[in-house]
Design a protein around this motif. Structure first.
Motif, PDB file in Angstrom:
ATOM      1  N   HIS A 131       0.794  -1.228   0.000  1.00 25.84           N
ATOM      2  CA  HIS A 131       0.000   0.000   0.000  1.00 25.84           C
ATOM      3  C   HIS A 131       0.829   1.282   0.000  1.00 25.84           C
ATOM      4  CE1 HIS A 131       0.672   1.128   4.218  1.00 25.84           C
ATOM      5  NE2 HIS A 131       0.463  -0.130   4.572  1.00 25.84           N
ATOM      6  N   MET A 132       2.154   1.170   0.122  1.00 25.68           N
ATOM      7  CA  MET A 132       2.958   2.385   0.253  1.00 25.68           C
ATOM      8  C   MET A 132       2.933   3.251  -1.011  1.00 25.68           C
ATOM      9  SD  MET A 132       6.824   0.764   0.064  1.00 25.68           S
ATOM     10  CE  MET A 132       7.583   2.352   0.342  1.00 25.68           C
ATOM     11  N   GLY A 133       2.577   2.666  -2.149  1.00 20.57           N
ATOM     12  CA  GLY A 133       2.522   3.427  -3.386  1.00 20.57           C
ATOM     13  C   GLY A 133       1.215   4.160  -3.608  1.00 20.57           C
ATOM     14  N   GLN A 159     -11.001   7.471  -8.227  1.00 22.25           N
ATOM     15  CA  GLN A 159     -10.908   8.569  -9.178  1.00 22.25           C
ATOM     16  C   GLN A 159      -9.765   9.525  -8.831  1.00 22.25           C
ATOM     17  OE1 GLN A 159     -13.315   9.550 -12.035  1.00 22.25           O
ATOM     18  NE2 GLN A 159     -11.290  10.436 -12.369  1.00 22.25           N
ATOM     19  N   ASN A 160      -9.617   9.837  -7.549  1.00 21.32           N
ATOM     20  CA  ASN A 160      -8.649  10.852  -7.107  1.00 21.32           C
ATOM     21  C   ASN A 160      -7.402  10.247  -6.470  1.00 21.32           C
ATOM     22  OD1 ASN A 160     -10.467  13.063  -7.775  1.00 21.32           O
ATOM     23  ND2 ASN A 160     -11.686  12.375  -6.023  1.00 21.32           N
ATOM     24  N   LEU A 161      -7.166   8.977  -6.722  1.00 17.84           N
ATOM     25  CA  LEU A 161      -6.067   8.252  -6.099  1.00 17.84           C
ATOM     26  C   LEU A 161      -4.723   8.917  -6.391  1.00 17.84           C
ATOM     27  CD1 LEU A 161      -5.616   5.536  -4.525  1.00 17.84           C
ATOM     28  CD2 LEU A 161      -5.108   4.516  -6.753  1.00 17.84           C
ATOM     29  N   LYS A 162      -3.922   9.058  -5.362  1.00 17.87           N
ATOM     30  CA  LYS A 162      -2.536   9.491  -5.529  1.00 17.87           C
ATOM     31  C   LYS A 162      -1.663   8.239  -5.514  1.00 17.87           C
ATOM     32  CE  LYS A 162      -2.953  14.121  -3.487  1.00 17.87           C
ATOM     33  NZ  LYS A 162      -4.426  14.141  -3.454  1.00 17.87           N
ATOM     34  N   PHE A 163      -0.738   8.155  -6.460  1.00 16.35           N
ATOM     35  CA  PHE A 163       0.075   6.944  -6.577  1.00 16.35           C
ATOM     36  C   PHE A 163       1.512   7.285  -6.927  1.00 16.35           C
ATOM     37  CE2 PHE A 163      -2.166   7.806 -10.531  1.00 16.35           C
ATOM     38  CZ  PHE A 163      -1.164   7.754 -11.488  1.00 16.35           C
ATOM     39  N   ASP A 164       2.412   6.390  -6.529  1.00 20.54           N
ATOM     40  CA  ASP A 164       3.843   6.563  -6.756  1.00 20.54           C
ATOM     41  C   ASP A 164       4.357   5.362  -7.546  1.00 20.54           C
ATOM     42  OD1 ASP A 164       6.497   7.887  -6.135  1.00 20.54           O
ATOM     43  OD2 ASP A 164       6.823   5.913  -5.239  1.00 20.54           O
ATOM     44  N   ILE A 165       4.639   5.573  -8.820  1.00 21.38           N
ATOM     45  CA  ILE A 165       5.015   4.472  -9.715  1.00 21.38           C
ATOM     46  C   ILE A 165       6.275   3.732  -9.249  1.00 21.38           C
ATOM     47  CG2 ILE A 165       5.794   3.912 -12.054  1.00 21.38           C
ATOM     48  CD1 ILE A 165       2.771   4.277 -11.794  1.00 21.38           C
ATOM     49  N   PRO A 166       7.359   4.402  -8.830  1.00 18.34           N
ATOM     50  CA  PRO A 166       8.545   3.658  -8.365  1.00 18.34           C
ATOM     51  C   PRO A 166       8.229   2.707  -7.207  1.00 18.34           C
ATOM     52  CG  PRO A 166       9.134   5.919  -8.806  1.00 18.34           C
ATOM     53  CD  PRO A 166       7.642   5.860  -8.904  1.00 18.34           C
ATOM     54  N   SER A 167       7.345   3.117  -6.290  1.00 17.91           N
ATOM     55  CA  SER A 167       6.971   2.231  -5.176  1.00 17.91           C
ATOM     56  C   SER A 167       6.146   1.046  -5.665  1.00 17.91           C
ATOM     57  CB  SER A 167       6.166   3.017  -4.134  1.00 17.91           C
ATOM     58  OG  SER A 167       6.954   4.027  -3.544  1.00 17.91           O
ATOM     59  N   ILE A 168       5.217   1.291  -6.600  1.00 11.82           N
ATOM     60  CA  ILE A 168       4.395   0.215  -7.148  1.00 11.82           C
ATOM     61  C   ILE A 168       5.268  -0.793  -7.885  1.00 11.82           C
ATOM     62  CG2 ILE A 168       2.521  -0.324  -8.753  1.00 11.82           C
ATOM     63  CD1 ILE A 168       1.431   2.518  -8.174  1.00 11.82           C
ATOM     64  N   ARG A 174       2.607  -8.970 -11.759  1.00 12.36           N
ATOM     65  CA  ARG A 174       2.426  -8.309 -13.051  1.00 12.36           C
ATOM     66  C   ARG A 174       1.986  -6.867 -12.840  1.00 12.36           C
ATOM     67  NH1 ARG A 174      -2.399  -8.962 -17.449  1.00 12.36           N
ATOM     68  NH2 ARG A 174      -3.575  -8.426 -15.565  1.00 12.36           N
ATOM     69  N   GLY A 175       1.090  -6.664 -11.851  1.00 15.63           N
ATOM     70  CA  GLY A 175       0.600  -5.327 -11.583  1.00 15.63           C
ATOM     71  C   GLY A 175      -0.334  -5.309 -10.391  1.00 15.63           C
ATOM     72  N   ILE A 176      -0.921  -4.142 -10.146  1.00 15.07           N
ATOM     73  CA  ILE A 176      -1.830  -3.966  -9.013  1.00 15.07           C
ATOM     74  C   ILE A 176      -3.143  -3.378  -9.511  1.00 15.07           C
ATOM     75  CG2 ILE A 176      -2.224  -2.760  -6.830  1.00 15.07           C
ATOM     76  CD1 ILE A 176       0.735  -2.847  -6.298  1.00 15.07           C
ATOM     77  N   ILE A 177      -4.234  -4.056  -9.152  1.00 17.10           N
ATOM     78  CA  ILE A 177      -5.581  -3.588  -9.428  1.00 17.10           C
ATOM     79  C   ILE A 177      -6.075  -2.838  -8.198  1.00 17.10           C
ATOM     80  CG2 ILE A 177      -7.938  -4.280 -10.018  1.00 17.10           C
ATOM     81  CD1 ILE A 177      -6.657  -7.084 -10.767  1.00 17.10           C
ATOM     82  N   VAL A 178      -6.634  -1.657  -8.400  1.00 18.03           N
ATOM     83  CA  VAL A 178      -7.301  -0.950  -7.304  1.00 18.03           C
ATOM     84  C   VAL A 178      -8.782  -0.877  -7.650  1.00 18.03           C
ATOM     85  CG1 VAL A 178      -5.237   0.331  -6.649  1.00 18.03           C
ATOM     86  CG2 VAL A 178      -6.830   1.341  -8.284  1.00 18.03           C
ATOM     87  N   THR A 179      -9.652  -1.078  -6.676  1.00 17.90           N
ATOM     88  CA  THR A 179     -11.082  -1.165  -6.980  1.00 17.90           C
ATOM     89  C   THR A 179     -11.926  -0.716  -5.800  1.00 17.90           C
ATOM     90  OG1 THR A 179     -12.797  -2.650  -7.863  1.00 17.90           O
ATOM     91  CG2 THR A 179     -11.288  -3.586  -6.228  1.00 17.90           C
ATOM     92  N   ALA A 180     -13.167  -0.349  -6.106  1.00 20.73           N
ATOM     93  CA  ALA A 180     -14.125   0.084  -5.088  1.00 20.73           C
ATOM     94  C   ALA A 180     -15.527  -0.029  -5.674  1.00 20.73           C
ATOM     95  CB  ALA A 180     -13.849   1.531  -4.662  1.00 20.73           C
ATOM     96  N   PHE A 191      -5.704   0.107 -13.069  1.00 20.65           N
ATOM     97  CA  PHE A 191      -4.671  -0.933 -13.098  1.00 20.65           C
ATOM     98  C   PHE A 191      -3.312  -0.295 -13.341  1.00 20.65           C
ATOM     99  CE2 PHE A 191      -1.878  -4.014 -15.073  1.00 20.65           C
ATOM    100  CZ  PHE A 191      -2.075  -5.145 -14.286  1.00 20.65           C
ATOM    101  N   PHE A 192      -2.354  -0.681 -12.507  1.00 21.33           N
ATOM    102  CA  PHE A 192      -0.988  -0.161 -12.599  1.00 21.33           C
ATOM    103  C   PHE A 192      -0.024  -1.337 -12.805  1.00 21.33           C
ATOM    104  CE2 PHE A 192      -3.558   2.656 -10.036  1.00 21.33           C
ATOM    105  CZ  PHE A 192      -3.291   3.901 -10.592  1.00 21.33           C
ATOM    106  N   GLY A 193       0.787  -1.261 -13.879  1.00 19.66           N
ATOM    107  CA  GLY A 193       1.701  -2.368 -14.182  1.00 19.66           C
ATOM    108  C   GLY A 193       3.083  -1.918 -14.595  1.00 19.66           C
TER     109      GLY A 193
END
Length: 261
Positions: A131-133, A159-168, A174-180, A191-193
């Protein structure tokens, strides 16, 4: 050597929406290095290559950096090319993936329906590395065959998610799905990959092989509506059918060209 190439916006009803994929029909397989170089040159999230072998089409997918096990939007794009441009007769195409087995695409008027294997997933501990990303912090974590799924409280957070690609990119998947839960649809996702060369994928059909059984179990129904909330946005309808997932959407051709090698 000259090769035909198509670029298709998948899970979209008009150009500049959904997820763009390149599709390259082949009469026989090229060397893997060449396939990867073409995908890298295209610089799209996926390039699909197919070869007709008897009654089915063998299908493979490459990001700019690696070959992947499964790709929904590029499969949809390949089917669109076959139906609209390459003279395929009939309402159902049988693809065969060396990595994911048989995959079918059915045509129903202007809608294409993917028939993919459902993913198996289980809840895992929400450790800091997962979750750190992301900001805010998700409320639960799950692990499928190739991806992690992080559950959030509401659509606004996605919609307004803040994310850090190097941490992800440090997460081994393969990647991370975020959902709600969605406001006007059953669920929303992103989806972030970066692990496979795709920082954020606009619309990820394969992620819905995890999302569909997840939300089907959570909401107590098999037919679901979904939006992937990337800047390009994609609209999907999904259905859990036993151990298969039916993922439906539209596609539109953006470009037809030729590769010179």
């Amino acid at each position: 050597m000259n090769l035909k190439i198509y670029q298709v916006d998948a899970f979209a009803s008009k150009v500049f929406g959904g997820n763009p994929a390149a599709v390259v029909p082949l009469s026989s397989w090229l060397e893997d290095k060449c396939l990867q170089q073409i995908a890298m040159e295209n610089n799209l999230s996926e390039t699909a290559f197919y070869v007709r072998e008897g009654k089915h089409f063998t299908l493979r997918w490459f990001t700019p950096t690696v070959e992947v096990d499964l790709c929904g939007h590029a499969t949809l794009a390949a089917a669109h090319v076959l139906f609209q441009h390459e003279g395929f007769q009939g309402d159902e195409i049988e693809f065969m993936s060396p990595r994911s087995g048989p995959l079918h695409v059915r045509k129903k008027n202007d809608v294409l329906q993917l028939d993919f294997p459902a993913d198996d997933f289980s809840e895992v501990v929400l450790v800091e590395s997962l979750h750190m990303g992301f900001q805010p912090k998700p409320i639960a974590a799950f692990k499928g065959k190739t991806d992690y799924l992080l559950l959030f409280e509401n659509e606004s957070q996605i919609q307004n998610l803040k994310f850090d690609i190097p941490s992800i990119a440090k997460v081994k998947a393969r990647g991370i799905i975020v959902t709600a839960p969605g406001n006007e649809v059953d669920f929303v996702s992103r989806f972030f990959g970066p692990q496979v060369g795709v920082d954020e994928d606009p619309v990820t059909g394969s992620a819905h092989t995890t999302l569909t059984p997840f939300w089907s179990e959570k909401l107590g129904k098999n037919a679901l509506t979904a939006i992937q909330m990337s800047p390009r946005k994609g609209e999907l309808t999904c259905e859990l059918a036993g151990k298969r997932v039916l993922i439906s959407g539209k596609a539109v051709t953006y470009l037809i060209g030729e590769i010179f090698i």
